[in-house]
Design a protein around this motif. Sequence first.
Motif, PDB file in Angstrom:
ATOM      1  N   GLY A 139       0.770  -1.198  -0.031  1.00 40.71           N
ATOM      2  CA  GLY A 139       0.154  -0.127   0.022  1.00 40.71           C
ATOM      3  C   GLY A 139       0.923   1.130   0.080  1.00 40.71           C
TER       4      GLY A 139
ATOM      5  N   ALA B 103      -1.324  -5.169  -6.577  1.00 41.79           N
ATOM      6  CA  ALA B 103      -2.369  -4.484  -5.770  1.00 41.79           C
ATOM      7  C   ALA B 103      -3.766  -4.916  -6.250  1.00 41.79           C
TER       8      ALA B 103
ATOM      9  N   ASP C 270      -8.536  -0.471  -6.637  1.00 48.85           N
ATOM     10  CA  ASP C 270      -8.970   0.388  -5.633  1.00 48.85           C
ATOM     11  C   ASP C 270      -9.518   1.729  -6.203  1.00 48.85           C
TER      12      ASP C 270
ATOM     13  N   ASN D  47      -6.578   6.099  -5.294  1.00 47.78           N
ATOM     14  CA  ASN D  47      -5.875   5.106  -4.747  1.00 47.78           C
ATOM     15  C   ASN D  47      -5.090   4.490  -5.819  1.00 47.78           C
TER      16      ASN D  47
ATOM     17  N   ILE E  93      -1.016   4.415  -6.210  1.00 47.48           N
ATOM     18  CA  ILE E  93      -0.399   3.197  -6.098  1.00 47.48           C
ATOM     19  C   ILE E  93       0.370   2.918  -7.455  1.00 47.48           C
TER      20      ILE E  93
END
Length: 399
Positions: free
Chosen positions: A15, A39, A42, A108, A112
Amino acid sequence: MSGTFSAQVAVIGGGPAGLVAAIALATAGVDTLLIAPPAEPDHRTTALLAGSVTALETLGVWPACVPHAAPLRKIRLIDATQRLIRAPEVLFTSAEIDLDAFGQNIENRHLIAALEARAAALKLPRISSAAFSVASDAAGVIIKHGNGEARVKLVIGADGRRSLCRAAAGIGTKRRTYPQTALTLNLAHARPHDDTSTEFHTENGPFTLVPLPGRRSSLVCVLDPAHAAELAAMNDAELSREIERRAHSLLGAMDVEPGRGIFPLTIETADSFARERIALVGEAAHVVPPIGAQGLNLGLRDGATIAELIAEARRQNIDIGAPQLLARYDTQRRADVTSRAIAVDLLNRSLLTDFLPAQGARGLSLYLVDRIGPLRRVLIREGVAPAASQPRLMRGEMV
């Protein structure tokens, strides 16, 4: 990458807080290994306060974020309760404290992606599988993962609220739940937001619209669980109309985008932020409700602080996993995290209570903040850039 990998530091978790720590360490020349699976998508957003943006600029991450971020130049608080005592409407502007913006709001997934691109450019070693065992001894930490095993001097646990690293260090938490659920999503709207974040205070919690690029905003809508479930079950057209109603048509017609989130509100703090050669950052260390843009900004300050302490210890040829260093980290982060958690808790409770004196105190507090310029500016500055908790990265300096 497979087999055993030896490094000075392993960051477990991919994260933003973990990636910031890993990138900061790599730029400081600390041999660092990132252990994190790819990941998950999100769609949530993060309002990065000015210090966090400065840190990302310093690490060379921010240029990739710019096309996807929207500045927050104004913050409007509106009392939308139907109570006898209501607080005045308050408008804060970043120009009051000589900032172009309080911060930047970004999805996000874009944040990321920018962090991962910077890590790749630095050739930061990464094991793209999850850690399933962490065990420390007097000399180091052994991590078992999907591709084998690694031994390091210090682990940075950035593995979320159900942290394997926290459990491995034997660290407990203090946890409190609220009778509230947050619905999060992004949406398009007919009218411009003018770089203004608008927070309606309701009897069930805040209803907050935060700018995104163009005529788009992110929403955090805090409700009692039953009403949250009702909204989550609506189709897109129904939910769009309901959000427009709750927003008093401030931004005109709404059109919700895919990617809704719904989760119960809790507040949780680790009993220690570091122990047994394991340092915790982000939600492994603390969980706060999505109120006041505190959660991820706290996590980035965690990552920046532990990276700074490690880099300093390495320059002085000190054991980076020594109890003294971990105690310094715990002390430096404890006051910041505790004060933010208390502030968020008090604000949230003041909205939920039917106790008239508490409502009156909240209304008076906002009135005084609105009317007394010096007090207002001090509170704004402390909210954006806490004076006692600004690691070097947040001041534009490398670790």
